[in-house]
Motif scaffolding. Structure first.
Motif, mmCIF file in Angstrom:
data_model
loop_
_atom_site.group_PDB
_atom_site.id
_atom_site.type_symbol
_atom_site.label_atom_id
_atom_site.label_comp_id
_atom_site.label_asym_id
_atom_site.label_seq_id
_atom_site.Cartn_x
_atom_site.Cartn_y
_atom_site.Cartn_z
ATOM 1 N N PRO A 47 -6.905 7.413 -10.906
ATOM 2 C CA PRO A 47 -6.228 7.627 -9.621
ATOM 3 C C PRO A 47 -5.375 6.220 -9.214
ATOM 4 C CG PRO A 47 -8.435 7.778 -8.987
ATOM 5 C CD PRO A 47 -8.376 7.346 -10.581
ATOM 6 N N SER A 48 -4.246 6.337 -8.619
ATOM 7 C CA SER A 48 -3.536 5.438 -8.307
ATOM 8 C C SER A 48 -4.343 4.656 -7.223
ATOM 9 C CB SER A 48 -2.322 5.868 -7.324
ATOM 10 O OG SER A 48 -1.396 4.730 -6.902
ATOM 11 N N GLN A 95 3.667 15.483 -17.677
ATOM 12 C CA GLN A 95 4.565 14.888 -16.842
ATOM 13 C C GLN A 95 4.185 14.375 -15.500
ATOM 14 O OE1 GLN A 95 4.819 18.352 -18.187
ATOM 15 N NE2 GLN A 95 6.073 17.270 -19.677
ATOM 16 N N GLY A 96 3.025 14.094 -15.661
ATOM 17 C CA GLY A 96 2.205 13.231 -14.648
ATOM 18 C C GLY A 96 1.967 14.112 -13.389
ATOM 19 N N ASN A 97 2.054 15.242 -13.373
ATOM 20 C CA ASN A 97 1.871 16.315 -12.162
ATOM 21 C C ASN A 97 0.430 16.715 -12.204
ATOM 22 O OD1 ASN A 97 4.689 16.882 -11.703
ATOM 23 N ND2 ASN A 97 4.773 18.020 -13.575
ATOM 24 N N LEU A 98 -0.374 16.384 -10.963
ATOM 25 C CA LEU A 98 -1.565 16.565 -10.681
ATOM 26 C C LEU A 98 -1.981 18.034 -10.965
ATOM 27 C CD1 LEU A 98 -4.157 15.011 -9.545
ATOM 28 C CD2 LEU A 98 -3.578 16.212 -7.345
ATOM 29 N N GLN A 99 -3.116 18.142 -11.871
ATOM 30 C CA GLN A 99 -3.677 19.376 -12.202
ATOM 31 C C GLN A 99 -4.955 19.514 -11.824
ATOM 32 O OE1 GLN A 99 -1.889 21.664 -14.370
ATOM 33 N NE2 GLN A 99 -0.180 19.928 -13.643
ATOM 34 N N GLU A 100 -5.924 18.615 -11.872
ATOM 35 C CA GLU A 100 -7.067 18.556 -11.075
ATOM 36 C C GLU A 100 -7.397 17.176 -10.464
ATOM 37 O OE1 GLU A 100 -10.450 19.844 -13.756
ATOM 38 O OE2 GLU A 100 -9.207 21.120 -14.671
ATOM 39 N N GLN A 151 7.444 -2.366 -12.408
ATOM 40 C CA GLN A 151 6.068 -2.458 -12.652
ATOM 41 C C GLN A 151 5.463 -1.264 -13.489
ATOM 42 O OE1 GLN A 151 4.243 -2.255 -8.910
ATOM 43 N NE2 GLN A 151 2.207 -2.835 -9.620
ATOM 44 N N ALA A 152 5.962 -0.196 -13.381
ATOM 45 C CA ALA A 152 5.427 0.900 -14.105
ATOM 46 C C ALA A 152 6.730 1.424 -15.267
ATOM 47 C CB ALA A 152 4.853 2.164 -13.456
ATOM 48 N N VAL A 153 6.502 1.669 -16.516
ATOM 49 C CA VAL A 153 7.648 2.072 -17.370
ATOM 50 C C VAL A 153 8.282 3.375 -16.662
ATOM 51 C CG1 VAL A 153 8.248 2.886 -19.509
ATOM 52 C CG2 VAL A 153 6.627 0.927 -19.348
ATOM 53 N N THR A 154 9.550 3.268 -16.347
ATOM 54 C CA THR A 154 10.095 4.497 -15.980
ATOM 55 C C THR A 154 10.646 5.288 -16.974
ATOM 56 O OG1 THR A 154 12.378 3.334 -15.727
ATOM 57 C CG2 THR A 154 10.854 3.295 -13.754
ATOM 58 N N GLN A 155 11.474 6.379 -16.862
ATOM 59 C CA GLN A 155 11.894 7.323 -17.594
ATOM 60 C C GLN A 155 13.247 6.309 -18.272
ATOM 61 O OE1 GLN A 155 11.545 10.350 -18.971
ATOM 62 N NE2 GLN A 155 10.017 10.682 -17.493
ATOM 63 N N GLU A 156 14.028 5.809 -17.761
ATOM 64 C CA GLU A 156 15.080 5.114 -18.134
ATOM 65 C C GLU A 156 14.588 3.860 -19.026
ATOM 66 O OE1 GLU A 156 15.604 7.204 -14.665
ATOM 67 O OE2 GLU A 156 14.543 5.588 -14.783
ATOM 68 N N GLU A 157 13.188 3.214 -18.862
ATOM 69 C CA GLU A 157 12.973 2.370 -19.820
ATOM 70 C C GLU A 157 11.981 2.896 -21.127
ATOM 71 O OE1 GLU A 157 13.008 -1.688 -17.720
ATOM 72 O OE2 GLU A 157 11.396 -0.663 -16.877
ATOM 73 N N THR A 198 -2.118 7.725 -11.209
ATOM 74 C CA THR A 198 -1.153 6.297 -11.385
ATOM 75 C C THR A 198 0.218 6.566 -11.666
ATOM 76 O OG1 THR A 198 -1.301 4.122 -12.791
ATOM 77 C CG2 THR A 198 -2.328 6.387 -13.896
ATOM 78 N N ARG A 199 0.683 5.632 -11.488
ATOM 79 C CA ARG A 199 2.171 5.567 -11.935
ATOM 80 C C ARG A 199 2.450 5.539 -13.511
ATOM 81 N NH1 ARG A 199 4.744 1.007 -8.171
ATOM 82 N NH2 ARG A 199 2.617 0.292 -8.397
ATOM 83 N N GLU A 200 1.425 4.831 -14.051
ATOM 84 C CA GLU A 200 1.478 4.836 -15.543
ATOM 85 C C GLU A 200 1.525 6.310 -16.216
ATOM 86 O OE1 GLU A 200 2.056 1.971 -16.772
ATOM 87 O OE2 GLU A 200 1.384 0.756 -15.057
ATOM 88 N N SER A 201 1.460 6.964 -15.551
ATOM 89 C CA SER A 201 1.320 8.697 -16.031
ATOM 90 C C SER A 201 2.613 8.854 -16.951
ATOM 91 C CB SER A 201 0.925 9.698 -14.964
ATOM 92 O OG SER A 201 -0.020 9.509 -14.443
#
Length: 157
Positions: free
Chosen positions: A5-6, A24-29, A95-101, A35-38
């Motif tokens: 968790p973040s 996609q990093g969407n919360l399931q449970e 700080q966290a790898v984005t879609q663009e990176e 975390t942004r690393e998702s």
């Protein structure tokens, strides 16, 4: 996938606060924001089906190497045996790898499919393997190798 968790340190993670997301990093449970690393983790799992575990650390010696070199040389016999090739540094600007990176990461993994890890510049290790345990062992070996490499550089000055 299971992610921390973040806002929680690894030491604070337990069954009561673990977070499960889709790729996609969407919360399931879980109760906490993932975390942004998702973004990075989910995209790696989705793109590379052979990956069964990812370990990302903010290891200090690996970060030092990433700020000064383009790759971590395998200077120990153990790292040569296990990793086979230098660990590439990927220059990210967030700080966290984005879609663009993500393409920067994909470029290394696509052109060097035997790669078991990268080091994100100024950020840390991303180790991949068939399981989280094996990825953790790779991350530990990379940090150990980075520490030895860094100390060797200091001794040569």
């Amino acid at each position: 996938m299971i992610v921390k968790p973040s806002g929680f340190s690894y030491g604070q993670c337990g069954e009561e606060n673990i977070t499960i997301t889709d790729f996609q990093g969407n919360l399931q449970e879980g109760l906490y924001k993932p975390t942004r690393e998702s973004t990075l983790h989910g995209n790696l799992y989705a793109r590379y089906p052979k990956i069964g575990g990812i370990v990302h650390t903010h290891s200090p010696y690996s970060i030092l190497i990433s700020l000064n070199d383009r790759q971590l040389e395998l200077i120990t016999l153990h790292s040569q045996l296990k990793l086979k090739k230098p660990v590439r540094v990927v220059d990210v600007t967030t700080q966290a790898v984005t879609q663009e990176e993500l393409p920067k990461v994909f470029r290394v993994l696509d052109t060097e499919p035997e790669t078991s890890a990268i080091i994100l510049k100024g950020h840390g290790i991303v180790a991949i393997s068939s399981s989280a345990v094996k990825a953790g062992q790779i991350a530990e070996l990379i940090e150990e190798t980075a520490m030895i490499a860094w100390e060797q550089k200091r001794l040569r000055k």
